[in-house]
Motif scaffolding. Sequence first.
Motif, PDB file in Angstrom:
ATOM      1  N   GLY A   8       0.812  -1.207   0.000  1.00 56.67           N
ATOM      2  CA  GLY A   8       0.000   0.000   0.000  1.00 56.67           C
ATOM      3  C   GLY A   8       0.844   1.255   0.000  1.00 56.67           C
ATOM      4  O   GLY A   8       0.569   2.222  -0.735  1.00 56.67           O
ATOM      5  N   ALA A   9       1.889   1.271   0.828  1.00 56.55           N
ATOM      6  CA  ALA A   9       2.786   2.425   0.863  1.00 56.55           C
ATOM      7  C   ALA A   9       3.483   2.612  -0.484  1.00 56.55           C
ATOM      8  O   ALA A   9       3.665   3.747  -0.955  1.00 56.55           O
ATOM      9  N   LEU A  10       3.865   1.517  -1.112  1.00 58.95           N
ATOM     10  CA  LEU A  10       4.525   1.596  -2.416  1.00 58.95           C
ATOM     11  C   LEU A  10       3.594   2.204  -3.461  1.00 58.95           C
ATOM     12  O   LEU A  10       4.016   3.047  -4.270  1.00 58.95           O
ATOM     13  N   LEU A  11       2.337   1.783  -3.458  1.00 55.04           N
ATOM     14  CA  LEU A  11       1.369   2.347  -4.401  1.00 55.04           C
ATOM     15  C   LEU A  11       1.201   3.850  -4.187  1.00 55.04           C
ATOM     16  O   LEU A  11       1.185   4.632  -5.152  1.00 55.04           O
ATOM     17  N   LEU A  12       1.088   4.246  -2.930  1.00 54.75           N
ATOM     18  CA  LEU A  12       0.908   5.669  -2.638  1.00 54.75           C
ATOM     19  C   LEU A  12       2.136   6.486  -3.034  1.00 54.75           C
ATOM     20  O   LEU A  12       2.019   7.576  -3.612  1.00 54.75           O
ATOM     21  N   LEU A  13       3.313   5.963  -2.728  1.00 54.34           N
ATOM     22  CA  LEU A  13       4.543   6.704  -3.008  1.00 54.34           C
ATOM     23  C   LEU A  13       4.803   6.856  -4.500  1.00 54.34           C
ATOM     24  O   LEU A  13       5.421   7.842  -4.937  1.00 54.34           O
TER      25      LEU A  13
ATOM     26  N   GLY B  83       2.735  10.068  -4.714  1.00 52.92           N
ATOM     27  CA  GLY B  83       4.020  10.614  -4.298  1.00 52.92           C
ATOM     28  C   GLY B  83       4.934  10.912  -5.465  1.00 52.92           C
ATOM     29  O   GLY B  83       4.579  10.725  -6.637  1.00 52.92           O
ATOM     30  N   PRO B  84       6.161  11.347  -5.180  1.00 56.66           N
ATOM     31  CA  PRO B  84       7.075  11.810  -6.227  1.00 56.66           C
ATOM     32  C   PRO B  84       7.989  10.727  -6.799  1.00 56.66           C
ATOM     33  O   PRO B  84       8.880  11.036  -7.585  1.00 56.66           O
ATOM     34  N   TYR B  85       7.779   9.475  -6.403  1.00 53.70           N
ATOM     35  CA  TYR B  85       8.727   8.434  -6.786  1.00 53.70           C
ATOM     36  C   TYR B  85       8.318   7.753  -8.088  1.00 53.70           C
ATOM     37  O   TYR B  85       7.124   7.493  -8.313  1.00 53.70           O
ATOM     38  N   PRO B  86       9.286   7.414  -8.955  1.00 51.52           N
ATOM     39  CA  PRO B  86       8.957   6.693 -10.184  1.00 51.52           C
ATOM     40  C   PRO B  86       8.512   5.267  -9.884  1.00 51.52           C
ATOM     41  O   PRO B  86       8.828   4.711  -8.830  1.00 51.52           O
ATOM     42  N   VAL B  87       7.785   4.677 -10.822  1.00 50.45           N
ATOM     43  CA  VAL B  87       7.257   3.331 -10.627  1.00 50.45           C
ATOM     44  C   VAL B  87       8.366   2.298 -10.651  1.00 50.45           C
ATOM     45  O   VAL B  87       8.363   1.342  -9.872  1.00 50.45           O
ATOM     46  N   THR B  88       9.335   2.482 -11.531  1.00 56.90           N
ATOM     47  CA  THR B  88      10.365   1.463 -11.696  1.00 56.90           C
ATOM     48  C   THR B  88      11.262   1.364 -10.468  1.00 56.90           C
ATOM     49  O   THR B  88      11.666   2.382  -9.888  1.00 56.90           O
ATOM     50  N   MET B  89      11.565   0.136 -10.074  1.00 59.03           N
ATOM     51  CA  MET B  89      12.444  -0.121  -8.934  1.00 59.03           C
ATOM     52  C   MET B  89      13.857  -0.506  -9.383  1.00 59.03           C
ATOM     53  O   MET B  89      14.669  -0.956  -8.566  1.00 59.03           O
ATOM     54  N   LEU B  90      14.137  -0.337 -10.661  1.00 56.29           N
ATOM     55  CA  LEU B  90      15.471  -0.537 -11.203  1.00 56.29           C
ATOM     56  C   LEU B  90      15.915   0.754 -11.875  1.00 56.29           C
ATOM     57  O   LEU B  90      15.096   1.611 -12.196  1.00 56.29           O
TER      58      LEU B  90
ATOM     59  N   SER C 152      15.592   4.442  -1.916  1.00 59.99           N
ATOM     60  CA  SER C 152      14.588   5.436  -1.536  1.00 59.99           C
ATOM     61  C   SER C 152      13.569   4.824  -0.590  1.00 59.99           C
ATOM     62  O   SER C 152      13.546   3.608  -0.357  1.00 59.99           O
ATOM     63  N   LEU C 153      12.681   5.676  -0.078  1.00 54.68           N
ATOM     64  CA  LEU C 153      11.582   5.174   0.745  1.00 54.68           C
ATOM     65  C   LEU C 153      10.699   4.214  -0.041  1.00 54.68           C
ATOM     66  O   LEU C 153      10.160   3.258   0.517  1.00 54.68           O
ATOM     67  N   ALA C 154      10.542   4.464  -1.325  1.00 52.89           N
ATOM     68  CA  ALA C 154       9.732   3.566  -2.153  1.00 52.89           C
ATOM     69  C   ALA C 154      10.363   2.173  -2.214  1.00 52.89           C
ATOM     70  O   ALA C 154       9.663   1.155  -2.127  1.00 52.89           O
ATOM     71  N   LEU C 155      11.680   2.117  -2.358  1.00 53.54           N
ATOM     72  CA  LEU C 155      12.350   0.825  -2.382  1.00 53.54           C
ATOM     73  C   LEU C 155      12.211   0.118  -1.035  1.00 53.54           C
ATOM     74  O   LEU C 155      12.028  -1.108  -0.978  1.00 53.54           O
ATOM     75  N   LEU C 156      12.281   0.858   0.060  1.00 54.02           N
ATOM     76  CA  LEU C 156      12.123   0.253   1.383  1.00 54.02           C
ATOM     77  C   LEU C 156      10.682  -0.213   1.602  1.00 54.02           C
ATOM     78  O   LEU C 156      10.443  -1.199   2.305  1.00 54.02           O
TER      79      LEU C 156
END
Length: 458
Positions: free
Chosen positions: A251-256, A260-267, A281-285
Motif C-alpha cells: 500500500g505504501a509503495l502504491l501511494l509513493l 508521491g514523487p517516486y517513479p514506478v520502476t524499482m530498477l 529510496s523510501l519507495a524501495l524500502l
Amino acid sequence: MRRLRQLADHTPAGRERYVDLLRAVAIVMVVIGHWSVTVVGRDATGRPTGHSALGDLPWAYPLTWVAQVLPVFFLVGGFANAASLTARRARGGDASGWLLDRSARLVAPTTALLVVLAIGAAGASLWGIEAAQLRQVVWSATIPLWFLIPYLAAVALTPLTHALHRRFGLAVPVALVGLVALGDLGRLTGPTALATGSYLAGWLAVHQIGFAWYDAYAGTRPAEGRQAGRARHPLPTSRRAAVALLVGGFGALLLLTTLGPYPVTMLHVPGQRPDNTSPPSLALLALATAQLGLILLLRNPAERWLRRPGPWRAVIAVNSVVLTVFLWHLTAALLLIGLLDAVGLLPTPAVGTAAWFAWRVPWLLLLAVVLGGLIAVFGPIEARSGRHPPAEGGATGRPARMTPVAAGYVAVTAGLLVNSITPEATPEPVGLPAPALVAYLAGAGLLRLLRSGWGSRG
C-alpha cells in the motif's frame, strides 16, 4: 553429485534452509533479469554496443517490483551474519576472526574476476586495442561490483550494528529509515548532499531486519537461543504480522509511486529522478517491507519442500557458487556478444519488436551455457573459500588484530568504489583505474595474509 549428496546428508537438523533458498533465488533472478533486458546494437563504427531495454519499455516498469530482489539478499545476509557471528562468539571466537572468515568467501571470487579482467585488458592493450574501448568493456563487466560495496560495508560493520541491535532492536532500522527519508527530502528539495548517507543507510536498514529475523528463529530453537543469550528483539513472524507487512508495504509503495514523487520502476532507468536504487529510496524500502511479508507467508511451505533431497541439493549447488554466478554473468554476456560478432551471427533486433522478443529464448540459453563454462573454471575458487576453516581468535590481541582487518576491508571497498565512480569513457590501459586496482589488491592481500595467521603471533 557425490559432494552435493554428502553436504545434503550432513545438513544440521536446525538449519534454516529457507534462507539459503532465498539467497539462491534472489541471485538467479538478478542474473535472468539483467540478461532479459539486454539490447545489443552497433555504434557508428559498426562495433557492438549494449544497453538496458527498460528505458524503451515503460509498460514493463511495474514488473520491476518483482525483479528488484536485492533487498532480499540484504535480508538473508543479515540473518546469516547474525547467525554466524553469534555461533562464533559462542565458540569463544572474536569479531576480527569472524570478519576474516567472512572475507574469504566474498573477496576471493571478486579478486579472481578483477585479476582476469585486468590481465585480459592488458593483453588486448598490447594487441593494439584502444584504452577507452577496453575501459568500456571492463566497466560493463564490473557493473555487478557496485552491489558489493554496500554489502562489504554491511559485513564490516556487523559487529557494531549487531551490538546496536542487541541493545535497541527494531529502533535501529527505524532510525536508518529516517535517514533515508531525510536523504529523499534532500534529493527532492535540496541540498542533494543529504542523500549521501542513504547509499549505506537504506541497505543497512534491511540488513538489521535480518538480525531481528534471526532472533525470532533463535527464540524457537533452544540451542540457538542459548548461543544468543536470549532472543531480545525478535521480528514478529506470525501470519497476521506477515499479512500486515505485505499489505502495508504494498500500500505504501502504491501511494509513493502514484500520489508521491517516486517513479514506478524499482530498477535504474536513465533520466528518472529520484532514482529508487541509487541511493535506496523510501519507495524501495516500502517494496522491501512487502517482500518481507511475502517471505514470511511462504516460509512454512518452502521449508517442507526443502526437506525433499532433490530441491535441497539444487539449493546447495547454487549457493556453493552463488557469488561466482553473480560476478561473472555480465562477462558471459560480453563474451557471447564478442563470439557471435566474430563469426558474423550477432542479431541486433530493435528493442520491443517481435524479433527482439523471439531472440530472448536462444539468447538466455546461450548465455547459460557460457556462464556454465565460467562457473566450471572459477566456481571452485568460491567453493574452496566457503570451506575455509574458521579463524578463531583468542581474547588476547583482539584490538590489535581488528585494526589491520578493518584496514583490509576499507582498502577492498575503496578500490571497488573508485572503479564504480570512474566514468565508462575514461581511457584505462588495463580496463580498471590503477588506484582502484592497487587499493583493492592491497586490501585483498592483507586479508589473505591475516587469514593465513600472519600478525597473530606474539
